[in-house]
Write an enzyme that holds these catalytic residues in place. Structure first.
Site, mmCIF file in Angstrom:
data_model
loop_
_atom_site.group_PDB
_atom_site.id
_atom_site.type_symbol
_atom_site.label_atom_id
_atom_site.label_comp_id
_atom_site.label_asym_id
_atom_site.label_seq_id
_atom_site.Cartn_x
_atom_site.Cartn_y
_atom_site.Cartn_z
ATOM 1 N N ASP A 55 40.570 41.124 51.223
ATOM 2 C CA ASP A 55 40.219 42.246 50.369
ATOM 3 C C ASP A 55 41.314 42.395 49.320
ATOM 4 O OD1 ASP A 55 39.903 44.782 49.197
ATOM 5 O OD2 ASP A 55 39.160 45.677 51.040
ATOM 6 N N LYS A 69 38.294 34.846 38.779
ATOM 7 C CA LYS A 69 37.237 34.517 37.815
ATOM 8 C C LYS A 69 36.193 35.619 37.820
ATOM 9 C CE LYS A 69 33.520 31.232 37.168
ATOM 10 N NZ LYS A 69 32.481 32.024 37.821
ATOM 11 N N HIS A 73 36.971 42.547 35.099
ATOM 12 C CA HIS A 73 36.099 43.337 34.220
ATOM 13 C C HIS A 73 35.146 44.235 35.005
ATOM 14 C CE1 HIS A 73 32.372 40.494 33.851
ATOM 15 N NE2 HIS A 73 32.834 40.530 35.081
#
Length: 168
Positions: A55, A69, A73
């Protein structure tokens, strides 16, 4: 209300998020390796790679490099700082080869033609569902420095995607 992440974890058949990310990786990584080989030139050549579940909000196992990757965002600034602080704790100092490699969107780094603008707007609407944020270089820089990193390099890669090398 169920989050999109909870739904993806609970029902992978109806919401094949992992399959979509695997397809994106299969498409993107040959481009990364061809166009931005310097990012991985110092990677070990042996096959001593370990995959460890975990986590990113709790801790990250020790590593020379952490690869993120399409991760940051999806999160707000405070959550990104928390993730990056955990990454920083996992890697050695820069002079010992420690770095974070991020593939994500850097707004404003791509050419500003109408197709890119339309793609950006549609992606921004999608990100509102996730509580995520698309960032320009200055917004990324603020997060990086707040997380304790000293230096970074952004390499535009493909369309809206960039490779960001982040150094402690």
């Amino acid at each position: 209300m169920t989050t999109i992440w909870e739904r993806a974890e609970r029902d992978a058949t109806a919401f094949p998020f992992d399959d979509a990310m695997a397809s994106d990786t299969a498409f993107l990584m040959p481009i990364v390796l061809k166009d931005c080989g310097e990012v991985v030139t110092k990677a070990p050549t042996d096959n001593d790679v370990q995959y460890v579940a975990g986590d990113i909000f709790q801790s990250i196992p020790p590593a020379n490099t952490v690869f993120l990757k399409w991760i940051l965002h999806d999160w707000n600034d405070d959550e990104c700082v928390r993730i990056l602080k955990n990454c920083k704790q996992a890697i050695p100092p820069r002079d010992a080869g420690g770095k974070i490699i991020i593939i994500d969107m850097v707004v404003g780094s791509e050419p500003s033609d109408i197709k890119h603008v339309e793609t950006q707007v549609l992606h921004d609407i999608l990100m509102m569902v996730f509580n995520g944020v698309e960032r320009d270089e200055q917004e990324w820089k603020k997060i990086f420095f707040e997380a304790g990193f000293k230096d970074y390099k952004i390499v535009p890669l493909l369309g809206v995607r960039s490779i960001i090398e982040l150094y402690p």
